[in-house]
Design a protein around this motif. Structure first.
Motif, PDB file in Angstrom:
ATOM      1  N   ALA A 140      35.856  38.514  54.433  1.00  0.00           N
ATOM      2  CA  ALA A 140      35.292  39.165  53.247  1.00  0.00           C
ATOM      3  C   ALA A 140      34.457  40.386  53.615  1.00  0.00           C
ATOM      4  CB  ALA A 140      34.442  38.168  52.461  1.00  0.00           C
ATOM      5  N   GLY A 141      33.798  40.343  54.782  1.00  0.00           N
ATOM      6  CA  GLY A 141      33.003  41.487  55.209  1.00  0.00           C
ATOM      7  C   GLY A 141      33.853  42.724  55.419  1.00  0.00           C
ATOM      8  N   TRP A 142      35.006  42.553  56.061  1.00  0.00           N
ATOM      9  CA  TRP A 142      35.903  43.699  56.273  1.00  0.00           C
ATOM     10  C   TRP A 142      36.534  44.169  54.969  1.00  0.00           C
ATOM     11  CZ3 TRP A 142      36.023  46.998  60.050  1.00  0.00           C
ATOM     12  CH2 TRP A 142      35.551  46.618  61.309  1.00  0.00           C
TER      13      TRP A 142
ATOM     14  N   ASN B  84      29.289  34.596  53.263  1.00  0.00           N
ATOM     15  CA  ASN B  84      29.684  33.286  53.772  1.00  0.00           C
ATOM     16  C   ASN B  84      30.185  32.335  52.688  1.00  0.00           C
ATOM     17  OD1 ASN B  84      26.755  33.376  53.106  1.00  0.00           O
ATOM     18  ND2 ASN B  84      26.860  31.187  53.497  1.00  0.00           N
ATOM     19  N   LEU B  85      29.866  32.619  51.416  1.00  0.00           N
ATOM     20  CA  LEU B  85      30.310  31.742  50.331  1.00  0.00           C
ATOM     21  C   LEU B  85      31.471  32.340  49.542  1.00  0.00           C
ATOM     22  CD1 LEU B  85      26.904  30.366  48.987  1.00  0.00           C
ATOM     23  CD2 LEU B  85      28.454  29.371  50.664  1.00  0.00           C
ATOM     24  N   ALA B  86      32.135  33.332  50.100  1.00  0.00           N
ATOM     25  CA  ALA B  86      33.305  33.925  49.440  1.00  0.00           C
ATOM     26  C   ALA B  86      34.445  32.915  49.369  1.00  0.00           C
ATOM     27  CB  ALA B  86      33.751  35.176  50.196  1.00  0.00           C
ATOM     28  N   PHE B  87      35.401  33.197  48.485  1.00  0.00           N
ATOM     29  CA  PHE B  87      36.583  32.345  48.306  1.00  0.00           C
ATOM     30  C   PHE B  87      36.180  30.908  47.965  1.00  0.00           C
ATOM     31  CE2 PHE B  87      37.492  35.501  51.735  1.00  0.00           C
ATOM     32  CZ  PHE B  87      38.161  36.415  50.926  1.00  0.00           C
ATOM     33  N   ASP B  88      35.220  30.822  47.055  1.00  0.00           N
ATOM     34  CA  ASP B  88      34.645  29.538  46.667  1.00  0.00           C
ATOM     35  C   ASP B  88      35.668  28.699  45.902  1.00  0.00           C
ATOM     36  OD1 ASP B  88      33.102  27.444  45.782  1.00  0.00           O
ATOM     37  OD2 ASP B  88      31.614  28.675  44.746  1.00  0.00           O
ATOM     38  N   ASP B  89      35.934  27.488  46.390  1.00  0.00           N
ATOM     39  CA  ASP B  89      36.882  26.598  45.722  1.00  0.00           C
ATOM     40  C   ASP B  89      36.421  26.215  44.317  1.00  0.00           C
ATOM     41  OD1 ASP B  89      38.558  26.589  47.916  1.00  0.00           O
ATOM     42  OD2 ASP B  89      37.652  24.802  48.807  1.00  0.00           O
ATOM     43  N   GLN B  90      35.103  26.294  44.078  1.00  0.00           N
ATOM     44  CA  GLN B  90      34.545  25.913  42.782  1.00  0.00           C
ATOM     45  C   GLN B  90      34.168  27.133  41.937  1.00  0.00           C
ATOM     46  OE1 GLN B  90      34.653  22.651  42.087  1.00  0.00           O
ATOM     47  NE2 GLN B  90      35.489  22.382  44.157  1.00  0.00           N
ATOM     48  N   PHE B  91      34.756  28.294  42.250  1.00  0.00           N
ATOM     49  CA  PHE B  91      34.399  29.532  41.546  1.00  0.00           C
ATOM     50  C   PHE B  91      34.608  29.385  40.040  1.00  0.00           C
ATOM     51  CE2 PHE B  91      35.596  33.698  39.795  1.00  0.00           C
ATOM     52  CZ  PHE B  91      34.485  34.447  40.141  1.00  0.00           C
TER      53      PHE B  91
ATOM     54  N   ILE C 254      36.626  38.627  45.503  1.00  0.00           N
ATOM     55  CA  ILE C 254      36.553  37.665  46.611  1.00  0.00           C
ATOM     56  C   ILE C 254      35.922  36.338  46.164  1.00  0.00           C
ATOM     57  CG2 ILE C 254      36.467  39.488  48.365  1.00  0.00           C
ATOM     58  CD1 ILE C 254      33.459  38.957  48.634  1.00  0.00           C
ATOM     59  N   GLN C 255      35.697  36.205  44.876  1.00  0.00           N
ATOM     60  CA  GLN C 255      35.135  34.984  44.287  1.00  0.00           C
ATOM     61  C   GLN C 255      33.848  34.561  44.996  1.00  0.00           C
ATOM     62  OE1 GLN C 255      38.314  32.058  43.877  1.00  0.00           O
ATOM     63  NE2 GLN C 255      39.110  33.140  42.095  1.00  0.00           N
ATOM     64  N   ASN C 256      32.894  35.474  44.971  1.00  0.00           N
ATOM     65  CA  ASN C 256      31.599  35.276  45.617  1.00  0.00           C
ATOM     66  C   ASN C 256      30.509  35.167  44.560  1.00  0.00           C
ATOM     67  OD1 ASN C 256      29.416  35.318  47.468  1.00  0.00           O
ATOM     68  ND2 ASN C 256      29.271  37.539  47.277  1.00  0.00           N
ATOM     69  N   GLU C 257      29.967  33.981  44.367  1.00  0.00           N
ATOM     70  CA  GLU C 257      28.902  33.769  43.385  1.00  0.00           C
ATOM     71  C   GLU C 257      27.508  33.913  43.992  1.00  0.00           C
ATOM     72  OE1 GLU C 257      29.241  30.588  40.490  1.00  0.00           O
ATOM     73  OE2 GLU C 257      31.307  30.204  41.132  1.00  0.00           O
ATOM     74  N   ASP C 258      27.439  34.316  45.243  1.00  0.00           N
ATOM     75  CA  ASP C 258      26.169  34.337  45.967  1.00  0.00           C
ATOM     76  C   ASP C 258      25.490  35.709  45.904  1.00  0.00           C
ATOM     77  OD1 ASP C 258      24.152  33.213  47.486  1.00  0.00           O
ATOM     78  OD2 ASP C 258      25.110  33.674  49.398  1.00  0.00           O
ATOM     79  N   ARG C 259      25.380  36.252  44.671  1.00  0.00           N
ATOM     80  CA  ARG C 259      24.645  37.507  44.508  1.00  0.00           C
ATOM     81  C   ARG C 259      23.906  37.463  43.172  1.00  0.00           C
ATOM     82  NH1 ARG C 259      25.734  40.884  48.100  1.00  0.00           N
ATOM     83  NH2 ARG C 259      27.984  40.537  48.181  1.00  0.00           N
TER      84      ARG C 259
ATOM     85  N   ARG D  38      34.195  31.801  36.495  1.00  0.00           N
ATOM     86  CA  ARG D  38      33.972  33.159  35.980  1.00  0.00           C
ATOM     87  C   ARG D  38      32.740  33.250  35.086  1.00  0.00           C
ATOM     88  NH1 ARG D  38      37.854  37.253  35.746  1.00  0.00           N
ATOM     89  NH2 ARG D  38      36.980  37.836  33.726  1.00  0.00           N
ATOM     90  N   THR D  39      32.566  32.292  34.195  1.00  0.00           N
ATOM     91  CA  THR D  39      31.418  32.342  33.285  1.00  0.00           C
ATOM     92  C   THR D  39      30.117  32.270  34.062  1.00  0.00           C
ATOM     93  OG1 THR D  39      32.704  31.315  31.507  1.00  0.00           O
ATOM     94  CG2 THR D  39      30.287  31.229  31.337  1.00  0.00           C
ATOM     95  N   ARG D  40      30.048  31.334  34.980  1.00  0.00           N
ATOM     96  CA  ARG D  40      28.842  31.202  35.802  1.00  0.00           C
ATOM     97  C   ARG D  40      28.618  32.460  36.643  1.00  0.00           C
ATOM     98  NH1 ARG D  40      29.858  26.227  38.637  1.00  0.00           N
ATOM     99  NH2 ARG D  40      30.896  27.497  40.227  1.00  0.00           N
ATOM    100  N   PHE D  41      29.708  33.038  37.142  1.00  0.00           N
ATOM    101  CA  PHE D  41      29.614  34.252  37.950  1.00  0.00           C
ATOM    102  C   PHE D  41      28.966  35.393  37.173  1.00  0.00           C
ATOM    103  CE2 PHE D  41      31.574  38.403  38.832  1.00  0.00           C
ATOM    104  CZ  PHE D  41      31.236  38.579  40.168  1.00  0.00           C
TER     105      PHE D  41
END
Length: 274
Positions: free
Chosen positions: A50-52, A183-190, A134-139, A192-195
């Protein structure tokens, strides 16, 4: 893959973030935040891939948009002798062997809720698109607090005739955002609403800027095609438990490809803003 950098000294440990990365000196004289054994192998794989992807998607915004960068990342090596010689009780969290390193950006400050206001639409859209892709909820960040994983650096006044000053001539906000921690990208529990509810810029755009989707789609396609190369660069001991390729992978390329293809396989849903 290029020869990994070598961790030469352990300077301390960050108190921020769940993984609390170590602060290390590297043999090319840069200081890095380093994640090893304690962070988890899947986490390290996500950071690299995800960083690249972020470094390819975030730069190159149109004139007038404040730029977004990603601190340089690399795979580094921790010598066994450095671990054995350390008196730190938590040194095993780092571990010997291959680790993930992200350069430390001197002078950068964590983004606060007040400083999160007023960014150009193109800047907010680029970061929102990246994390959605990248389905990253960590922001997350709101007036009540959060963890944006974003830093800000101030750009000093420079005359227009200066080479760097000319780059900032038409940008009203002389600040730069730095995105990190994937590090939490590609979250299996992603979800959209919560994001959108939690993302620092999730409620600030009612529509994508004009022409934004058309500009970004070719870049997204190009990075999907590059995905096998990024996976080939992962150390075997990260991708497979103990490096045994007969065991399941920590991060599955087929699932990641499916996730990154959503802008094209499910465009009506993917590009819809709340």
């Amino acid at each position: 893959m290029n020869t990994p950098a070598t961790i030469t000294d352990l300077l301390g440990r960050s108190e921020q973030g769940m993984t609390k990365p170590f602060i290390c000196q590297v043999n090319h004289f840069n200081t890095c935040y380093v994640k090893g054994t304690y962070a988890g192998r899947r986490s390290l794989c996500c950071e690299w891939v995800a960083g690249w992807l972020a470094m390819a998607i975030l730069p190159g915004l149109p004139s007038g948009a404040s730029p977004i960068g990603v601190p340089p990342i690399e795979i580094a090596e921790v010598p066994r002798a450095l671990i054995d010689a350390s008196a730190r009780k938590d040194i095993r969290d780092l571990g010997a062997g291959t680790v993930f390193a992200s350069w430390r950006m001197e002078g950068a400050q964590e983004l606060s809720w007040s400083s999160a206001q007023g960014w150009p639409d193109e800047t907010m859209a680029a970061l929102l698109l990246l994390d959605l892709w990248i389905q990253n909820e960590d922001r997350s960040l709101s007036a009540q607090g959060g963890n944006p994983n974003l830093m800000v650096t101030q750009i000093p006044p420079l005359p227009d005739w200066d080479e760097e000053g000319a780059l900032w001539k038409d940008i009203p906000r002389r600040e730069m955002l730095w995105a990190y921690d994937f590090n939490l990208a590609f979250d299996d529990q992603f979800d959209r609403t919560r994001f959108f509810d939690a993302h620092v810029f999730g409620g600030m755009l009612k529509q994508w800027p004009e022409g934004f989707r058309e500009r970004m789609e070719p870049r997204l396609r190009a990075e999907i095609e590059r995905l096998p190369k990024l996976f080939d660069e992962l150390p075997p001991e990260w991708l497979h438990l103990d490096g045994d390729d007969t065991l399941p992978v920590q991060l599955d390329i087929n699932r990641v490809t499916s996730v990154l293809s959503l802008p094209f396989t499910e465009p009506d849903t993917f590009w819809k803003l709340p």
